[in-house]
Write a protein that holds these residues in place. Structure first.
Motif, PDB file in Angstrom:
ATOM      1  N   VAL A 176      -1.551  -7.808   4.429  1.00 18.34           N
ATOM      2  CA  VAL A 176      -0.164  -7.663   4.898  1.00 18.34           C
ATOM      3  C   VAL A 176      -0.064  -8.334   6.262  1.00 18.34           C
ATOM      4  CG1 VAL A 176       1.719  -6.074   5.467  1.00 18.34           C
ATOM      5  CG2 VAL A 176       0.035  -5.426   3.725  1.00 18.34           C
ATOM      6  N   THR A 177       0.924  -9.219   6.428  1.00 17.38           N
ATOM      7  CA  THR A 177       1.129  -9.853   7.719  1.00 17.38           C
ATOM      8  C   THR A 177       2.314  -9.236   8.445  1.00 17.38           C
ATOM      9  OG1 THR A 177       2.581 -11.593   6.825  1.00 17.38           O
ATOM     10  CG2 THR A 177       0.210 -12.066   6.945  1.00 17.38           C
ATOM     11  N   LEU A 178       2.279  -9.373   9.766  1.00 13.57           N
ATOM     12  CA  LEU A 178       3.384  -8.981  10.642  1.00 13.57           C
ATOM     13  C   LEU A 178       3.784 -10.224  11.415  1.00 13.57           C
ATOM     14  CD1 LEU A 178       5.195  -6.850  12.055  1.00 13.57           C
ATOM     15  CD2 LEU A 178       3.293  -6.458  13.627  1.00 13.57           C
ATOM     16  N   THR A 179       5.047 -10.645  11.282  1.00 11.52           N
ATOM     17  CA  THR A 179       5.483 -11.885  11.900  1.00 11.52           C
ATOM     18  C   THR A 179       6.210 -11.611  13.217  1.00 11.52           C
ATOM     19  OG1 THR A 179       7.729 -12.060  10.982  1.00 11.52           O
ATOM     20  CG2 THR A 179       5.889 -12.712   9.546  1.00 11.52           C
ATOM     21  N   PRO A 180       6.297 -12.623  14.089  1.00 10.92           N
ATOM     22  CA  PRO A 180       7.059 -12.454  15.328  1.00 10.92           C
ATOM     23  C   PRO A 180       8.546 -12.225  15.090  1.00 10.92           C
ATOM     24  CG  PRO A 180       5.539 -14.294  15.521  1.00 10.92           C
ATOM     25  CD  PRO A 180       5.558 -13.896  14.078  1.00 10.92           C
ATOM     26  N   ASP A 181       9.031 -12.515  13.879  1.00 14.39           N
ATOM     27  CA  ASP A 181      10.425 -12.241  13.527  1.00 14.39           C
ATOM     28  C   ASP A 181      10.614 -10.803  13.071  1.00 14.39           C
ATOM     29  OD1 ASP A 181      11.264 -14.796  14.170  1.00 14.39           O
ATOM     30  OD2 ASP A 181      10.998 -15.555  12.140  1.00 14.39           O
ATOM     31  N   ARG A 182       9.583  -9.980  13.278  1.00 13.74           N
ATOM     32  CA  ARG A 182       9.639  -8.554  12.958  1.00 13.74           C
ATOM     33  C   ARG A 182       9.832  -8.318  11.456  1.00 13.74           C
ATOM     34  NH1 ARG A 182       9.753  -5.847  17.761  1.00 13.74           N
ATOM     35  NH2 ARG A 182      10.292  -3.882  16.774  1.00 13.74           N
ATOM     36  N   ARG A 183       9.082  -9.089  10.674  1.00 15.53           N
ATOM     37  CA  ARG A 183       9.019  -8.892   9.229  1.00 15.53           C
ATOM     38  C   ARG A 183       7.584  -8.571   8.851  1.00 15.53           C
ATOM     39  NH1 ARG A 183      13.883  -8.635   6.746  1.00 15.53           N
ATOM     40  NH2 ARG A 183      12.858  -9.197   4.781  1.00 15.53           N
ATOM     41  N   MET A 184       7.422  -7.800   7.779  1.00 18.68           N
ATOM     42  CA  MET A 184       6.095  -7.564   7.201  1.00 18.68           C
ATOM     43  C   MET A 184       6.088  -8.140   5.798  1.00 18.68           C
ATOM     44  SD  MET A 184       5.115  -3.777   8.679  1.00 18.68           S
ATOM     45  CE  MET A 184       3.442  -3.783   8.040  1.00 18.68           C
ATOM     46  N   GLU A 185       5.017  -8.831   5.468  1.00 19.32           N
ATOM     47  CA  GLU A 185       4.903  -9.514   4.183  1.00 19.32           C
ATOM     48  C   GLU A 185       3.688  -8.977   3.443  1.00 19.32           C
ATOM     49  OE1 GLU A 185       4.917 -13.453   5.799  1.00 19.32           O
ATOM     50  OE2 GLU A 185       7.113 -13.573   5.777  1.00 19.32           O
ATOM     51  N   PHE A 186       3.936  -8.312   2.320  1.00 19.94           N
ATOM     52  CA  PHE A 186       2.908  -7.663   1.517  1.00 19.94           C
ATOM     53  C   PHE A 186       2.495  -8.611   0.398  1.00 19.94           C
ATOM     54  CE2 PHE A 186       4.960  -4.320   3.750  1.00 19.94           C
ATOM     55  CZ  PHE A 186       4.114  -3.230   3.795  1.00 19.94           C
ATOM     56  N   PHE A 187       1.210  -8.993   0.366  1.00 19.93           N
ATOM     57  CA  PHE A 187       0.712  -9.915  -0.651  1.00 19.93           C
ATOM     58  C   PHE A 187       0.516  -9.157  -1.964  1.00 19.93           C
ATOM     59  CE2 PHE A 187      -1.442 -13.381   2.161  1.00 19.93           C
ATOM     60  CZ  PHE A 187      -0.366 -13.372   3.018  1.00 19.93           C
ATOM     61  N   VAL A 188       1.087  -9.711  -3.040  1.00 18.29           N
ATOM     62  CA  VAL A 188       0.976  -9.108  -4.375  1.00 18.29           C
ATOM     63  C   VAL A 188       0.654 -10.205  -5.381  1.00 18.29           C
ATOM     64  CG1 VAL A 188       2.558  -7.209  -3.863  1.00 18.29           C
ATOM     65  CG2 VAL A 188       3.469  -9.362  -4.780  1.00 18.29           C
TER      66      VAL A 188
END
Length: 217
Positions: free
Chosen positions: A128-140
């Protein structure tokens, strides 16, 4: 240096602190078998971060594809990856989605709420990443973009009512330690490990993610 959110596990890819973007990109290809491609990079001009694309108003300075042929350039071959970053050592590390993984993107506040819930439920988690745009991206697993709208509807939500999107074929994510100009770098909320090499299906993660996005509206 690769950055990790406070409280996350200390070890991550790359294993050596201060590893170069080249070494990190090669490690993603070798250890995770992810396709990678180089993007733009941030430059400092008169003390101000600018994107190498030359657009002073670039919305993702230093963290987007450098040309329209990025999908064709993406590769999982370590030798090819090494050559690309030798030509552009400061290039961001971008990962195409829709190949070895899709990514479910939610706001940071909903992501942390869902992450805590998933851990209590002992659900399988991928990176799971956390971006500087304040989004979290869950790899599936790939194919999530076709499944998620119906999964959300079955949970009682209209897909358009939730800030939950899927990055699949034709899209990409920025990988740590890619930097978005002065905004900061992408970080791991859940780092890649041997334990999460096998990714979860979207069906397992969408219920807690949709619940958290509903709470976050």
């Amino acid at each position: 240096m690769e950055e990790t959110i406070p409280g996350a596990e200390a070890a991550q890819i790359p294993k050596q602190r201060g590893a170069s973007l080249l070494d990190t990109a090669v490690r993603y290809a070798e250890e995770r078998h992810w396709d990678v491609f180089p993007g733009t990079w941030p430059e400092v001009v008169d003390g101000v971060y600018r994107c190498s694309c030359g657009d002073a108003a670039c919305p993702a300075p230093g963290a987007h594809p450098a040309g329209p042929d990025w999908a064709a350039r993406a590769t999982g071959g370590a030798a090819a990856v090494r050559r690309m970053w030798q030509r552009h050592p400061a290039a961001s590390i971008l990962l195409p989605t829709g190949r070895t993984f899709d990514a479910v993107s939610v706001p940071e506040t909903a992501g942390f709420l869902a992450l805590a819930r998933m851990r209590r439920m002992e659900l399988p988690l991928g990176p799971v990443t956390l971006t500087p745009d304040r989004r979290m991206e869950f790899f599936v697993l790939p194919g999530a973009s076709a499944k998620v709208p119906d999964l959300v509807r079955r949970l009682g939500w209209a897909p358009s009512s939730l800030d939950l999107t899927v990055l699949g074929e034709g899209a990409y994510v920025a990988a740590p330690p890619t930097r978005f100009g002065s905004r900061g770098a992408v970080q791991w909320a859940c780092r890649p490990t041997p334990a999460n090499r096998w990714l979860p299906d979207a069906e397992e993660l969408v219920p807690p993610l949709a619940y958290a996005c509903g709470r976050d509206r």
